[in-house]
Design a protein around this motif. Structure first.
Motif, mmCIF file in Angstrom:
data_model
loop_
_atom_site.group_PDB
_atom_site.id
_atom_site.type_symbol
_atom_site.label_atom_id
_atom_site.label_comp_id
_atom_site.label_asym_id
_atom_site.label_seq_id
_atom_site.Cartn_x
_atom_site.Cartn_y
_atom_site.Cartn_z
ATOM 1 N N ALA A 1 -6.876 1.339 -8.917
ATOM 2 C CA ALA A 1 -7.410 -0.012 -8.746
ATOM 3 C C ALA A 1 -6.482 -0.853 -7.875
ATOM 4 O O ALA A 1 -6.944 -1.667 -7.062
ATOM 5 C CB ALA A 1 -7.597 -0.671 -10.109
ATOM 6 N N ALA A 2 -5.175 -0.657 -8.030
ATOM 7 C CA ALA A 2 -4.216 -1.418 -7.231
ATOM 8 C C ALA A 2 -4.359 -1.099 -5.747
ATOM 9 O O ALA A 2 -4.360 -1.992 -4.888
ATOM 10 C CB ALA A 2 -2.791 -1.124 -7.701
ATOM 11 N N LEU A 3 -4.519 0.189 -5.434
ATOM 12 C CA LEU A 3 -4.674 0.572 -4.030
ATOM 13 C C LEU A 3 -5.979 0.018 -3.450
ATOM 14 O O LEU A 3 -5.988 -0.520 -2.332
ATOM 15 C CB LEU A 3 -4.663 2.097 -3.907
ATOM 16 N N LEU A 4 -7.074 0.141 -4.198
ATOM 17 C CA LEU A 4 -8.346 -0.409 -3.724
ATOM 18 C C LEU A 4 -8.264 -1.923 -3.574
ATOM 19 O O LEU A 4 -8.788 -2.495 -2.613
ATOM 20 C CB LEU A 4 -9.477 -0.031 -4.689
ATOM 21 N N VAL B 1 -6.540 -2.808 -0.424
ATOM 22 C CA VAL B 1 -7.443 -2.625 0.721
ATOM 23 C C VAL B 1 -8.405 -3.803 0.832
ATOM 24 O O VAL B 1 -8.637 -4.330 1.941
ATOM 25 C CB VAL B 1 -8.216 -1.299 0.580
ATOM 26 N N PHE B 2 -8.961 -4.265 -0.304
ATOM 27 C CA PHE B 2 -9.845 -5.439 -0.283
ATOM 28 C C PHE B 2 -9.099 -6.672 0.240
ATOM 29 O O PHE B 2 -9.642 -7.445 1.037
ATOM 30 C CB PHE B 2 -10.381 -5.722 -1.688
ATOM 31 N N ALA B 3 -7.866 -6.847 -0.227
ATOM 32 C CA ALA B 3 -7.075 -8.000 0.217
ATOM 33 C C ALA B 3 -6.772 -7.908 1.709
ATOM 34 O O ALA B 3 -6.854 -8.915 2.437
ATOM 35 C CB ALA B 3 -5.785 -8.080 -0.583
ATOM 36 N N LEU B 4 -6.438 -6.711 2.178
ATOM 37 C CA LEU B 4 -6.126 -6.532 3.601
ATOM 38 C C LEU B 4 -7.354 -6.819 4.460
ATOM 39 O O LEU B 4 -7.266 -7.476 5.506
ATOM 40 C CB LEU B 4 -5.634 -5.102 3.832
ATOM 41 N N ILE C 1 0.831 -1.204 0.000
ATOM 42 C CA ILE C 1 0.000 0.000 0.000
ATOM 43 C C ILE C 1 0.862 1.249 0.000
ATOM 44 O O ILE C 1 0.588 2.227 -0.719
ATOM 45 C CB ILE C 1 -0.962 -0.007 1.209
ATOM 46 N N VAL C 2 1.941 1.218 0.774
ATOM 47 C CA VAL C 2 2.855 2.375 0.815
ATOM 48 C C VAL C 2 3.508 2.580 -0.553
ATOM 49 O O VAL C 2 3.547 3.705 -1.073
ATOM 50 C CB VAL C 2 3.929 2.174 1.899
ATOM 51 N N LEU C 3 4.001 1.500 -1.164
ATOM 52 C CA LEU C 3 4.671 1.620 -2.459
ATOM 53 C C LEU C 3 3.701 2.058 -3.550
ATOM 54 O O LEU C 3 4.021 2.901 -4.399
ATOM 55 C CB LEU C 3 5.313 0.287 -2.840
#
Length: 340
Positions: A190-193, A196-199, A145-147
């Motif tokens: 989309a990658a960030l969302l 978040v879904f995976a987390l 998420i940070v990257l």
């Protein structure tokens, strides 16, 4: 009588005015490279976390990062291939290669990223498996998420440098004629969302002991990627079919054509993007009935210079002199029909 601004194309390409084959560099390269480097590192970390934990959302995210990395390579290849010189078979050059590769990105994101994630999520719902060492997955997701945030920040910064003031990022994505920055913006968002879904999926599965949450997180990632791929596919398809210049660019062209005390007026005009920074302009212009051939040619040459000064992307210009017919109705593409 039709007067053309660009000579017939040769194997060496067009002249400096028509140079459709020399598209030049494209914006967003820094954002693409930043996203590529981030995704390669993140993909490796996610694969390791999936091997250790067995979390399906980690596998879906790893495949997502691999697909994104491939997409960024496709965008770089498309940008390079679009710079090829015009040929007799492709007299307007290869600027649309950038659109072709942008469309391939949508296909890869849909098939490799979206459909695979949905399949993996459904498979885990049917055959649930307990997670092992979930702290690995959570740690990798936090780092990812940070990257990804840094990658998205780069894309936003690059977009802000070219986006007109007052235009939203969503409108920029919908109206941009260059595909690279919209693709990277959507992919990084989309990658960030997805992270978040995976987390959420891994976290809830760890807290409750119910791996259904991990499977549901995986399915949400897949649906998100399919939605983004559909948006990208629709936008790049429109560009491939050939979009006109923006309303603002059309107004600048008409103003330049009719300006300079030339006495010219536009009967109707057509524009089409040969590439993101290469515009074809064709217009029928009203002349006086007693103008000589020499004065018409001079007026058209001067009009072409004004158009290029006002809109540098106008690489190929065809102007046809004519007489205005009284009572003629505006046609699609007329200045009066340019959207506000």
């Amino acid at each position: 009588m039709t007067t053309e601004s660009a000579p017939a194309a040769t194997a060496q390409g067009m002249d400096e005015h028509g140079g459709a084959g020399h598209g030049g560099g494209h914006g967003g390269t820094r954002a693409i490279i930043a996203a590529l480097l981030a995704n390669l590192g993140i993909a490796l970390a996610k694969f390791i976390a999936w091997i250790v934990t067995g979390a399906s959302s980690m596998l879906a995210e790893a495949i997502h990062s691999v697909a994104d990395s491939g997409n960024q390579v496709l965008l770089l290849v498309g940008g390079k291939r679009s710079k090829r010189a015009a040929t007799p078979e492709h007299p307007f050059g290869f600027g649309r290669d950038r659109y072709v590769y942008g469309f391939l990105v949508a296909i890869v994101l849909f098939s490799v990223g979206g459909l695979f994630a949905i399949y993996e999520g459904v498979h885990k719902l049917q055959h649930p498996e307990a997670l092992t060492s979930p702290i690995w997955a959570i740690g990798v997701l936090v780092v990812a998420i940070v990257l990804e945030s840094f990658s998205l920040r780069t894309a936003v910064k690059e977009t802000a440098a070219v986006k007109p003031a007052g235009v939203s990022y969503w409108r920029f994505i919908r109206t941009a004629r260059a595909p690279e920055l919209p693709v990277v913006l959507l992919e990084d968002t989309a990658a960030l969302l997805g992270l978040v879904f995976a987390l959420l999926g891994v976290g809830l599965a760890t807290i409750t002991g119910n791996v259904v949450f991990d499977a549901l997180g995986t399915i949400l990632i897949g649906l998100l990627l399919v939605a983004v791929a559909a948006i990208l596919g629709a936008e790049t398809k429109s560009l491939l079919l050939g979009e006109s210049a923006t309303p603002e660019a059309q107004r600048r062209i008409v103003t330049a054509l009719e300006g300079g005390g030339s006495g010219l007026s536009v009967i109707h005009m057509r524009t089409q993007h040969l590439g993101p920074e290469e515009l074809l302009v064709g217009a029928k212009i009203a002349m006086r009935h007693d103008d000589t051939a020499a004065s018409i040619a001079r007026a058209i040459d001067e009009a072409e210079d004004r158009i290029r000064a006002a809109e540098p992307s106008a690489r190929v210009i065809y102007l046809e002199p004519d007489l205005r017919r009284p009572g003629a109705e505006p046609q699609p593409g007329d200045p009066s029909a340019v959207p506000e």
